[in-house]
Design a protein around this motif. Sequence first.
Motif, PDB file in Angstrom:
ATOM      1  N   GLU A  44       0.827  -1.211   0.000  1.00 44.25           N
ATOM      2  CA  GLU A  44       0.000   0.000   0.000  1.00 44.25           C
ATOM      3  C   GLU A  44       0.859   1.258   0.000  1.00 44.25           C
ATOM      4  O   GLU A  44       0.557   2.220  -0.697  1.00 44.25           O
ATOM      5  CB  GLU A  44      -0.993  -0.043   1.160  1.00 44.25           C
ATOM      6  N   GLU A  45       1.970   1.198   0.751  1.00 46.22           N
ATOM      7  CA  GLU A  45       2.900   2.341   0.740  1.00 46.22           C
ATOM      8  C   GLU A  45       3.454   2.561  -0.663  1.00 46.22           C
ATOM      9  O   GLU A  45       3.546   3.682  -1.159  1.00 46.22           O
ATOM     10  CB  GLU A  45       4.075   2.084   1.687  1.00 46.22           C
ATOM     11  N   ALA A  47       2.107   1.587  -3.523  1.00 46.03           N
ATOM     12  CA  ALA A  47       1.031   2.036  -4.422  1.00 46.03           C
ATOM     13  C   ALA A  47       0.818   3.540  -4.266  1.00 46.03           C
ATOM     14  O   ALA A  47       0.650   4.268  -5.263  1.00 46.03           O
ATOM     15  CB  ALA A  47      -0.252   1.274  -4.123  1.00 46.03           C
ATOM     16  N   ALA A  48       0.855   4.011  -3.024  1.00 45.62           N
ATOM     17  CA  ALA A  48       0.624   5.442  -2.778  1.00 45.62           C
ATOM     18  C   ALA A  48       1.753   6.281  -3.367  1.00 45.62           C
ATOM     19  O   ALA A  48       1.552   7.435  -3.740  1.00 45.62           O
ATOM     20  CB  ALA A  48       0.515   5.682  -1.276  1.00 45.62           C
ATOM     21  N   ASP A  49       2.926   5.693  -3.471  1.00 45.90           N
ATOM     22  CA  ASP A  49       4.108   6.417  -3.915  1.00 45.90           C
ATOM     23  C   ASP A  49       4.307   6.372  -5.432  1.00 45.90           C
ATOM     24  O   ASP A  49       5.074   7.155  -5.985  1.00 45.90           O
ATOM     25  CB  ASP A  49       5.314   5.771  -3.218  1.00 45.90           C
ATOM     26  N   THR A  56      -3.388  -3.447  -5.183  1.00 45.87           N
ATOM     27  CA  THR A  56      -2.547  -4.273  -4.309  1.00 45.87           C
ATOM     28  C   THR A  56      -3.251  -5.602  -4.048  1.00 45.87           C
ATOM     29  O   THR A  56      -4.460  -5.640  -3.792  1.00 45.87           O
ATOM     30  CB  THR A  56      -2.259  -3.565  -2.977  1.00 45.87           C
TER      31      THR A  56
END
Length: 265
Positions: A44-45, A47-49, A56
């Motif tokens: 998730e980190e 994907a956010a970046d 995910t």
Amino acid sequence: MTNLKDTCVMVTGASSGIGEACARAFAREGARLILVARRRERLEELAADLGAPSLTVELDVRDRDAVNAAVAALPAAWRDIDVLVNNAGLSRGLDPLHQGDHVDWEEMIDTNVKGLLWVSRAVLPGMASRDRGHVVNIGSIAGHEVYPNGNVYCATKAAVSALGHGMRIDLKGTRVRVSNVDPGMVESEFSLVRFHGDQERAAKVYRNFPPLQPADVADAVLYCVTRPAHVNISELVLWPTDQKTATINHPRGIEDAGRVMDPFL
Ligand code: NDP
Ligand code: 8X3
């Protein structure tokens, strides 16, 4: 060159190292990413970046039913996978075969060989029926060369090499391409996992010379995938310049530069 804009790319083992670097490299090319691994928070980190559309999928590739269910449950817009990077993998232990731990062996075989098979079996039929797609299997120089105490890990990577070549042959008649990308030493969490979390021992593996970085491998993957449609790179082997074989390297920055050293000691 093949344009990757809006293509759907699935990367297994995207939560760390080479897989994460591949996800970042494909995202920069405008691809959409399906990020697969067990550690959901990491995915998730990432994907956010990424700054790219991404999905995910928390998944243990060793679990065949879970793999089939996860692929079947992909939202319609994500079902037509254009590129599969079979990267999830690990080594466990570095022991003589006659002293090896069967739990380590099973984990490597179940992940590196069977996991790659389960994911491929779930994804390849769609590629074959659409008559398009590219599979990149992350093998290793360990699949070309057996090194002391590498036994089962090397065997799993020899299997990845054979399976990659088998896929390419069996997809005859389709336009699906298959590439094996086989790196030498790459600085990632690989050694930490191999040595069951022993940070000091893991760090020693990378102390003698500049190893490959995950981004170097991602670059090689991207090279394979962006060749024109009639070009299929079947095997790409990349080494750190100072690593000549699994155990012969040229150490830098220490007094005995030039001596043959075992990077695993
Ligand atoms: P890392 O340990 O940094 O990454 C391994 C990745 O595989 C993680 O994202 C991990 O995610 C995932 N993974 C492991 N087991 C499973 C599982 N059962 N289900 C789903 N995902 C899993 O190592 P690397 O990036 O270096 O390794 C990636 C690949 O590259 C491996 O196949 C390795 O054999 C190969 N390789 C590595 C080299 C090196 O020197 N580092 C050299 C040559 C090849 P999570 O734990 O979240 O599930
Ligand atoms: C990982 C590279 O040399 O540690 O596949 O086996 S090596």
